[in-house]
Design an enzyme around this catalytic site. Structure first.
Site, short mmCIF file in Angstrom:
data_model
loop_
_atom_site.label_atom_id
_atom_site.label_comp_id
_atom_site.label_asym_id
_atom_site.label_seq_id
_atom_site.Cartn_x
_atom_site.Cartn_y
_atom_site.Cartn_z
N GLU A 405 0.84 -1.22 0.00
CA GLU A 405 0.00 0.00 0.00
C GLU A 405 0.87 1.26 0.00
O GLU A 405 0.57 2.24 0.66
CB GLU A 405 -0.95 0.02 1.21
CG GLU A 405 -1.85 -1.18 1.36
CD GLU A 405 -2.84 -1.37 0.22
OE1 GLU A 405 -2.96 -0.48 -0.63
OE2 GLU A 405 -3.48 -2.43 0.17
N GLY A 406 1.94 1.22 -0.75
CA GLY A 406 2.88 2.33 -0.76
C GLY A 406 3.87 2.12 0.37
O GLY A 406 3.48 2.04 1.52
#
Lengths: 594, 255
Positions: A405-406
């Site tokens: 998620e990043g």
């Protein structure tokens, strides 16, 4: 279904504005329905999922599919899907509570999140009516399961650099997709994939791809460090024919969807961190009470107590920040009409407004969780290294949270980046505040700080905001546009901003609880807040100092540092004594308790 | 079929129980008495099979509304909370007499309660109420089948199965094994909000506090003694057995 507060805050405005306790949503504001929803989820996870953990970890995915369908029968898959598409259309606090409770199930919670979150939400937010009617009802019941395919071997953080191609066929009826998507959660059994591809090489676009479309296949299961209960494979697209009506959102606008979905993924991950941390504390506290060395339970050793207290204190700050963030979405969504809520893209917009808060909670939630599971293993000693103990799995499951998620690095860079953008657009009066501060610092007189509960903490928060502005302002002044290349400084600024959000969330939550039920009933919350603020403030000071030293030199540096000292001067809190008190309650209750 | 379920709000046995000055410390963690969950589940299943209505009744303080809402979310149709806060000395005599007054002018076919509550574990309320209502009761049931007015039951008789036939109206109490209580689904949780829940006090039942003051007194409450470390016997099996018999006879004096 919750008491929606009237005030709506802009994303990132906590840096420049003063927020009152009644402005935020806290875990103490849950309705009876919220509690019942949380209880159903918890009972389902403990009663149905955990007993199957061996099979799930052994990658017998028919168990995962079966459990997801059972979850569907209970309504757990339809929380974020509007009622008219077969879901329940509940508030975001409900879905947050469910995500927190699912976290106990480790890798299976990722299967769950992969389906309800990143798998289904792109259609909820950006699908047109036909797409919603076709896909959402079976996704809300679990009849069909979803997956999200963004990452490729060559594009991780640089998601828009995807190579997968899409080309309209001659008849104009189908796009022909070719490429490989990597590390796709739920890929062993998903029926529907959200796939990103470049149309004609440059128009980044999202598609709804069904497993049964010709040319869709998956690679072998990846051998992962953790989250083994979840299926992770490559999604292979070979001349896959996707009907034109399955373009999700607009051609060339896939990045909008990807960006919005990442925001959701981020705060949800932070919520999972809260759930997993609570479990880590529970397991560690009961183990510490049971395990004897030198003829005494190790719980009696203050170094063990210190660990448990720090784990719980961080969890408190994280929990406060996460539920506050979810509350921000709710407050904003509360202003939307039913039509806008059904539209979905308005909901996505309400969440995207708080991308800074989403990044903060993601970074902090994942690092907190990693810290907690690491100490949980440590408290378990050699047994924590053995697979028969749950903390061993939790330790492995946690590690990737800082990556997906990043990565936390990307998210750290996003925080000051987004703040700057908001300042430039005039959405936040950051520059004005920074200028005022310079004048203010010249004349700053030491302030008399009261001794009432939390007065010192509120004073430190006020000063932390100033220190943040001072450090960020100087760095911006010195490097201007080139600040983008000074990633260490940006990370420092991100950490200062994050800690401000965390300490403010903890203080406001505790204040709100005191206003409701009095100080006596909130002793543990007060202790958490005092300890967290003291420690976080010291971290803020160190980060700010490093930033200032890298941005100034000579006399200006000396003057600036002495100005900052005026802001950091305070009566220090004895955290060792307070942590022992915190640990006493944790050990007595054998769980995280507020 | 008109089915009533008797419910109690009890503290959660999975939480740490702390006794301070002879009183159990209120930590705010409460649940539906687990045996009552079997009763609710069975009532809902019988209603689904035979039609009719399920009414849940809880005697306690206003906090019990949460547990009643949960029962409504499990499928019950309506709920009554009878507030007993005015009664100072309270025991099973009180509950059963309050319930008897509640049922006085109500029509019912079947009343189901839990076999015991996990806090005081007296198992008295069900049988006492049946006596006061002058109907038959069967306790600790593990199976129930209703056809017309005839009821076939199996009850757990200290490990043996007793088969019993009875007729309605009837009061039964649920034993573990009767069924697997459902998790309240999210749609049903939301529906439960709108189901009727009425709060009654003693006045509504034409009762005075004095009528239902308890007949017993709790003198003290203590936690069970801490488990002592076990002792491992060593040597040949034959010797271990002899030693064990000697210890059981002479030391523990249990035979």
């Amino acid at each position: 279904m919750s008491d929606i507060q009237e005030k709506v805050f802009k994303g990132g405005s906590f840096i420049t504005e003063d927020v009152l306790p009644e402005d935020i949503i806290t875990p103490e504001d849950l309705t009876d329905e919220h509690e019942m929803i949380a209880k159903t989820t918890e009972d389902f996870v403990e009663g149905e999922v955990l007993p199957k953990m061996d099979q799930l970890e052994n990658q017998q995915f028919d168990y995962a599919v079966d459990l997801l369908k059972q979850a569907g029968e209970l309504g757990l898959l339809g929380v974020d899907v509007p009622e008219e598409y077969g879901g329940l259309g509940l508030d975001k606090i409900s879905s947050a509570l469910i995500a927190e409770k699912f976290a106990l199930a480790g890798g299976f919670s990722v299967s769950y999140g992969g389906h309800v979150g990143i798998g289904s939400l792109p259609i909820v937010f950006f699908g047109n009516q036909q797409q919603k009617q076709k896909y959402l009802p079976p996704l809300a019941t679990g009849e069909k399961l979803a997956a999200y395919a963004l990452t490729e071997p060559g594009s991780g953080s640089d998601a828009l650099g995807a190579k997968t191609s899409a080309k309209l066929n001659e008849a104009g009826t189908h796009y022909i997709l070719n490429g490989e998507k990597q590390w796709i959660t739920n890929s062993a059994f998903a029926d529907v994939f959200i796939v990103y591809a470049q149309i004609d090489g440059d128009k980044f676009t999202a598609f709804i791809v069904e497993r049964d479309f010709p040319g869709v296949s998956t690679g072998p299961e990846e051998k992962k460090m953790g989250l083994k209960s979840s299926s992770t494979r490559t999604l292979i697209l070979e001349d896959t024919e996707v009907p034109v009506e399955n373009v999700l959102g607009e051609v060339g606008r896939g990045h909008i969807i990807a960006f919005n979905i990442l925001n959701v993924g981020r705060y949800k991950l932070a919520i999972g961190g809260v759930g997993a941390s609570k479990r880590g504390i529970e397991l560690s506290a009961s183990y510490a009470n049971e395990r004897k060395q030198f003829n005494t339970p190790i719980a009696n050793f203050s170094l063990i107590q210190e660990k448990l207290a720090t784990m719980a204190t961080h969890t408190y700050a994280n929990e406060s920040a996460v539920y506050r963030t979810v509350g921000l979405f709710e407050q904003r969504m509360g202003k939307l009409t039913q039509e806008q809520l059904n539209d979905g893209s308005e909901v996505a917009k309400a969440i995207a407004e708080y991308q800074i808060e989403c990044s903060i909670t993601k970074v902090f939630g994942s690092e907190l969780m990693d810290y907690v599971v690491d100490e949980a293993v440590q408290i378990h000693g050699g047994y924590g290294f053995m697979q028969e103990y749950e903390v061993e799995r939790m330790y492995r499951d946690s590690r990737v949270q800082r990556i997906f998620e990043g990565t936390n690095e990307i998210n750290r860079l996003l925080i000051p980046g987004s703040l700057m953008k908001k300042a430039m657009k005039g959405e936040l009066p950051l520059l004005q505040k920074a200028q005022n501060l310079q004048e203010e610092l010249m004349m700053l007189m030491p302030e008399e700080v009261g001794t009432k509960t939390l007065e010192q903490e509120k004073y430190l928060l006020k000063n932390a905001k100033k220190i943040g502005l001072l450090a960020a302002g100087l760095a911006a002044q010195k490097y201007g546009e080139k600040l983008k290349q000074e990633q260490e400084l940006l990370a420092n600024i991100a950490d200062i901003v994050s800690e401000i959000y965390n300490i403010e969330s903890a203080i406001l939550r505790t204040e709100k609880a005191i206003a409701k039920t009095g100080e006596a009933k909130n002793q543990q919350k007060i202790l958490y807040t005092e300890v967290y603020v003291e420690e976080a403030f010291n971290r803020i000071e160190a980060d700010a100092k490093e930033t200032i030293i890298a941005s100034e030199s000579g006399d200006t540096l000396r003057i600036t540092l002495s100005a900052m000292r005026k802001l950091t001067r305070h009566d220090p809190t004895n955290v060792i004594a307070k942590k022992r008190e915190i640990a006493k309650t944790i050990l007595q209750e054998e769980k995280y308790t507020v | 079929m008109n089915i009533y379920v008797l419910m109690k709000r009890t503290f959660d046995m999975e939480e740490q129980i702390v006794i301070e000055n002879g009183e159990i410390r209120d930590d705010g963690e409460y649940i539906i008495n687990p045996y009552d969950e079997y009763a609710i589940e069975e009532a809902v299943q019988l209603r689904d099979e035979h039609g009719g209505e399920v009414t849940v009744v809880l005697v306690g303080d206003e906090e019990g509304e949460k547990q009643l809402r949960t029962a409504l979310a499990m499928g019950a149709d309506q709920a009554f909370l009878i507030n007993n806060e005015d009664v100072v000395d309270y025991d099973q005599f009180s509950t059963s007499n309050i319930l008897a007054a509640f049922f006085e002018d109500r029509e019912f076919d079947l009343i189901i309660g839990g076999n015991v509550s996990i806090d005081h574990s007296t198992g008295q309320v069900g049988p006492r109420l049946a006596e006061l209502l002058d109907i038959a009761h069967v306790s600790t049931i593990t199976s129930i089948e209703v056809s017309d007015d005839e009821v076939k039951l199996e009850r757990d008789s200290e490990g043996d199965v007793e088969k019993v036939e009875a007729s309605l109206p009837l009061l039964v109490t649920a034993q573990q094994g009767l069924n697997e209580p459902r998790y309240p689904s999210l749609p049903n949780i939301m529906k439960a909000k709108k189901k009727p829940l009425e709060v009654l006090d003693l006045d509504d039942l034409d009762l005075d506090e004095e009528d239902v003051e308890g007949k017993t007194e709790i003198i003290d409450q203590t936690l069970p003694p801490k488990k002592q470390a076990g002792r491992m016997l060593e040597g040949e099996v034959q010797d271990q057995v002899s030693e064990l018999v000697r210890l059981v006879k002479d030391k523990a004096k249990v035979i």
